[in-house]
Design a protein around this motif. Structure first.
Motif, PDB file in Angstrom:
ATOM      1  N   PHE A  32       0.841  -1.186   0.000  1.00  4.66           N
ATOM      2  CA  PHE A  32       0.000   0.000   0.000  1.00  4.66           C
ATOM      3  C   PHE A  32       0.879   1.240   0.000  1.00  4.66           C
ATOM      4  N   TYR A  33       0.363   2.287  -0.637  1.00  9.19           N
ATOM      5  CA  TYR A  33       1.154   3.492  -0.850  1.00  9.19           C
ATOM      6  C   TYR A  33       0.289   4.732  -0.657  1.00  9.19           C
ATOM      7  N   TRP A  34       0.954   5.814  -0.275  1.00 11.24           N
ATOM      8  CA  TRP A  34       0.344   7.135  -0.327  1.00 11.24           C
ATOM      9  C   TRP A  34       1.242   8.056  -1.141  1.00 11.24           C
ATOM     10  N   TYR A  35       0.580   8.833  -2.017  1.00  7.50           N
ATOM     11  CA  TYR A  35       1.247   9.857  -2.810  1.00  7.50           C
ATOM     12  C   TYR A  35       0.536  11.187  -2.597  1.00  7.50           C
ATOM     13  N   LYS A  36       1.305  12.255  -2.754  1.00 12.21           N
ATOM     14  CA  LYS A  36       0.765  13.620  -2.617  1.00 12.21           C
ATOM     15  C   LYS A  36       0.918  14.326  -3.948  1.00 12.21           C
ATOM     16  N   GLN A  37      -0.169  14.925  -4.409  1.00 12.76           N
ATOM     17  CA  GLN A  37      -0.106  15.641  -5.686  1.00 12.76           C
ATOM     18  C   GLN A  37      -0.554  17.079  -5.480  1.00 12.76           C
ATOM     19  N   ILE A  38       0.269  17.998  -5.989  1.00  8.59           N
ATOM     20  CA  ILE A  38      -0.035  19.415  -5.862  1.00  8.59           C
ATOM     21  C   ILE A  38      -0.237  19.995  -7.252  1.00  8.59           C
ATOM     22  N   LEU A  39      -1.295  20.803  -7.394  1.00 13.74           N
ATOM     23  CA  LEU A  39      -1.565  21.532  -8.646  1.00 13.74           C
ATOM     24  C   LEU A  39      -1.666  20.597  -9.847  1.00 13.74           C
ATOM     25  N   GLY A  40      -2.164  19.414  -9.646  1.00 14.70           N
ATOM     26  CA  GLY A  40      -2.408  18.511 -10.756  1.00 14.70           C
ATOM     27  C   GLY A  40      -1.164  17.916 -11.386  1.00 14.70           C
ATOM     28  N   GLN A  41      -0.026  18.183 -10.817  1.00 17.65           N
ATOM     29  CA  GLN A  41       1.212  17.624 -11.358  1.00 17.65           C
ATOM     30  C   GLN A  41       1.960  16.907 -10.241  1.00 17.65           C
ATOM     31  N   GLN A  42       3.209  16.672 -10.420  1.00 20.96           N
ATOM     32  CA  GLN A  42       4.138  16.187  -9.408  1.00 20.96           C
ATOM     33  C   GLN A  42       3.550  15.202  -8.400  1.00 20.96           C
ATOM     34  N   MET A  43       3.520  13.942  -8.780  1.00 21.23           N
ATOM     35  CA  MET A  43       3.124  12.883  -7.860  1.00 21.23           C
ATOM     36  C   MET A  43       4.311  12.581  -6.944  1.00 21.23           C
ATOM     37  N   GLU A  44       4.175  12.990  -5.689  1.00 22.22           N
ATOM     38  CA  GLU A  44       5.281  12.835  -4.735  1.00 22.22           C
ATOM     39  C   GLU A  44       5.052  11.626  -3.842  1.00 22.22           C
ATOM     40  N   PHE A  45       6.028  10.743  -3.824  1.00 24.44           N
ATOM     41  CA  PHE A  45       5.954   9.560  -2.965  1.00 24.44           C
ATOM     42  C   PHE A  45       6.000   9.979  -1.499  1.00 24.44           C
TER      43      PHE A  45
END
Lengths: 113, 113
Positions: A32-45
């Motif tokens: 299982f994973y969580w990612y953070k995305q800001i402004l519709g770009q940059q999927m940050e692990f």
């Protein structure tokens, strides 16, 4: 096909409050994973989780963050306390094995005021 | 640590055109490379993946990608795009040695009628 469900789709809270983001991963998936995305770009692990433990986490996974998956329940991301910079869309994902394809949920948009 | 870069933030083409979305990576060891697509307001969906064998891999909806070790690249291609291909495309890399999947910054593909 297999689906990952995220609840809620949008959460608005005041800075300093606690928030819990819920994820119902694909059944029988083990990672299982969580990612953070800001402004519709940059999927940050942020973090990955296996066998009841955090396996890896990034610098974005601050001390205020925690994850868990009690048996048979949601995989959760808890932020306590929240900060303004935590505003983003958080995506949960799951996979059947290490380095296997990820299945993503539709995301939870977190707005910290 | 593995890294991945997508040099084009935006690509605009007309329906029926061919398109290539670029992805370059850096890592000294064995890696997995993949592409995901994200339609507005949704999570990422898997397109295709490479880890060994034939460097040209076929994905869904007519997409393919070619791995090049000499160029450290894994570019995504489609011979004839449709308006429904408009989305953000993410290249991803993960190392054999860990389960941390890194995404590029994404390329917004706009297909005009």
């Amino acid at each position: 096909g297999p689906k990952v469900l995220q609840i809620p789709s949008h959460q608005i809270i005041d800075m300093g409050q606690m928030v819990t983001l819920n994820c119902d991963p694909v059944s029988n998936h083990l990672y299982f994973y969580w990612y953070k995305q800001i402004l519709g770009q940059q999927m940050e692990f942020l973090v990955n989780f296996y066998n009841g433990k955090v396996m890896e986490k990034s610098k974005l996974f601050k001390d205020q963050f925690s994850v868990e998956r009690p048996d048979g329940s949601y995989f959760t991301l808890k932020i306590q306390p929240t900060a303004l910079e935590d505003s983003a869309v958080y995506f949960c994902a799951s996979s059947s094995g290490q380095n296997e394809r990820l299945f993503f949920g539709h995301g939870t948009k977190l707005s910290v005021l | 640590t593995q890294t991945v870069s997508q040099s084009d933030a935006h690509v605009t083409v007309f329906e029926g055109d061919s398109v290539e979305l670029r992805c370059n990576y850096s890592y000294g060891g064995s890696i997995y490379l993949s592409w995901y697509i994200q339609h507005h307001g949704h999570g990422l969906q898997f397109l295709l993946k490479y880890y060994s064998g034939n460097p040209v891999v076929q994905g869904v909806n007519g997409f393919e990608a070619e791995f090049s070790k000499s160029d450290s690249s894994f570019h995504l291609r489609k011979a004839s795009v449709h308006w429904s291909d408009s989305a953000v495309y993410f290249c991803a890399v993960s190392a054999y040695s860990n389960n941390r999947i890194f995404f590029g910054d994404g390329t917004q593909l706009v297909v005009k009628p």
